[in-house]
Enzyme design. Sequence first.
Site, PDB file in Angstrom:
ATOM      1  N   ASN A   1       0.878  -1.213   0.118  1.00  0.00           N
ATOM      2  CA  ASN A   1       0.038   0.010   0.090  1.00  0.00           C
ATOM      3  C   ASN A   1       0.717   1.294  -0.095  1.00  0.00           C
ATOM      4  O   ASN A   1       1.330   1.452   1.051  1.00  0.00           O
ATOM      5  CB  ASN A   1      -0.783  -0.208   1.316  1.00  0.00           C
ATOM      6  CG  ASN A   1      -1.816   0.947   1.421  1.00  0.00           C
ATOM      7  OD1 ASN A   1      -2.026   1.948   0.319  1.00  0.00           O
ATOM      8  ND2 ASN A   1      -2.494   1.243   2.421  1.00  0.00           N
TER       9      ASN A   1
ATOM     10  N   HIS B   1      -9.682   0.933   5.007  1.00  0.00           N
ATOM     11  CA  HIS B   1      -8.699   1.072   5.441  1.00  0.00           C
ATOM     12  C   HIS B   1      -8.769   2.173   6.719  1.00  0.00           C
ATOM     13  O   HIS B   1      -9.813   2.978   6.397  1.00  0.00           O
ATOM     14  CB  HIS B   1      -7.544   1.571   4.492  1.00  0.00           C
ATOM     15  CG  HIS B   1      -6.110   1.596   5.066  1.00  0.00           C
ATOM     16  ND1 HIS B   1      -6.069   2.840   5.918  1.00  0.00           N
ATOM     17  CD2 HIS B   1      -5.259   0.881   4.875  1.00  0.00           C
ATOM     18  CE1 HIS B   1      -4.587   2.718   6.120  1.00  0.00           C
ATOM     19  NE2 HIS B   1      -4.194   1.388   5.643  1.00  0.00           N
TER      20      HIS B   1
ATOM     21  N   GLU C   1      -5.703  -4.815  10.750  1.00  0.00           N
ATOM     22  CA  GLU C   1      -4.912  -3.940  10.769  1.00  0.00           C
ATOM     23  C   GLU C   1      -5.359  -2.969  12.187  1.00  0.00           C
ATOM     24  O   GLU C   1      -6.097  -2.033  12.060  1.00  0.00           O
ATOM     25  CB  GLU C   1      -5.018  -2.853   9.933  1.00  0.00           C
ATOM     26  CG  GLU C   1      -4.499  -3.526   8.494  1.00  0.00           C
ATOM     27  CD  GLU C   1      -3.981  -2.563   7.517  1.00  0.00           C
ATOM     28  OE1 GLU C   1      -2.729  -2.834   7.060  1.00  0.00           O
ATOM     29  OE2 GLU C   1      -4.682  -1.491   7.083  1.00  0.00           O
TER      30      GLU C   1
ATOM     31  N   SER D   1       2.813  -1.237  10.788  1.00  0.00           N
ATOM     32  CA  SER D   1       4.264  -1.099  11.025  1.00  0.00           C
ATOM     33  C   SER D   1       4.893  -2.497  10.858  1.00  0.00           C
ATOM     34  O   SER D   1       5.819  -2.623  11.666  1.00  0.00           O
ATOM     35  CB  SER D   1       4.281  -0.926  12.366  1.00  0.00           C
ATOM     36  OG  SER D   1       3.799   0.485  12.623  1.00  0.00           O
TER      37      SER D   1
HETATM   38  P1  PGA Z   1       2.424   0.930   7.717  1.00  0.00           P
HETATM   39  O1  PGA Z   1       1.152   1.012   7.056  1.00  0.00           O
HETATM   40  O2  PGA Z   1       3.274  -0.328   7.517  1.00  0.00           O
HETATM   41  O3  PGA Z   1       3.326   2.284   7.477  1.00  0.00           O
HETATM   42  O4  PGA Z   1       2.149   0.675   9.377  1.00  0.00           O
HETATM   43  C1  PGA Z   1       0.117  -0.159   6.967  1.00  0.00           C
HETATM   44  C2  PGA Z   1      -1.171   0.094   6.574  1.00  0.00           C
HETATM   45  O5  PGA Z   1      -1.625   1.319   6.793  1.00  0.00           O
HETATM   46  O6  PGA Z   1      -1.582  -0.545   5.393  1.00  0.00           O
END
Ligand code: PGA
Length: 238
Positions: free
Chosen positions: A8, A86, A156, A198
């Site tokens: 993403n 999301h 998430e 993350s």
């Molecule tokens: P991140 O984002 O890996 O930067 O935490 C993940 C996401 O929002 O899909």
Amino acid sequence: MKKTIICNQKMYLSYNDAKNLRDKLLEEDFSNVNLIICPGYLNMHLYKDFILGAQDCFYKKEGAFTGEVSAYHLSLIGVKYSLVGHAEKRRRDTEEEINLKLQAVIENGMTPILCVGESALEKEKGLTKDVLKHQIFSALDGISLNVNNEFIIAYEPVWAIGKDVNPSRKELDEVALYIKEVMKPSKIKDLKVLYGGSVNENNIKTIISDNIDGYLLGRASTKIDELKTIIKCTKCVK
Ligand code: PGA
């Protein structure tokens, strides 16, 4: 089974940055994973040699909807997947809109990547499973799923996105099995439960698990070396 890795790219990359990253990705062999790239709309055509996903979509087919991009139009240019719900969109989208988007994605022959996750406060109150179940049921309300079509749910947790914290592998296993249990009545044969929030080259080893079918990467997906390390690590699992 191959892990699914969703990149993403959010709004991280300018046209030139996206082009440079694309060129580097093309030099690599990522055949050990199902790699799906979700570029910004402006950069989509740069990734036409990859499996494409959208970061979001609009549910109306076409018309006077300034600034929106419909699931229908995305499907016409070969986009195969779309994120729905999301956390960064849930701040503005209602549950009804998420439901309509999910429906539009399916109706246009794409695979939804339904993102669900609890806030820090909800976790603290022990409400994780209730929140996930509610988000899944409300997104699927009134939608009949084809049991033979792929369906992806990305867990998430809001408290882990864009931060430097992850759930433990034990927590992730529990959540992944719970989501699979909640989805059981749908009888979907190709249900994948991914984790996002993350994920990076330093923590991937600690969260990799047979119960997680793949990872949704944000920041880490925009750095070629980090992405390579993460993908390489997915090989260590059956
Ligand atoms: P991140 O984002 O890996 O930067 O935490 C993940 C996401 O929002 O899909």
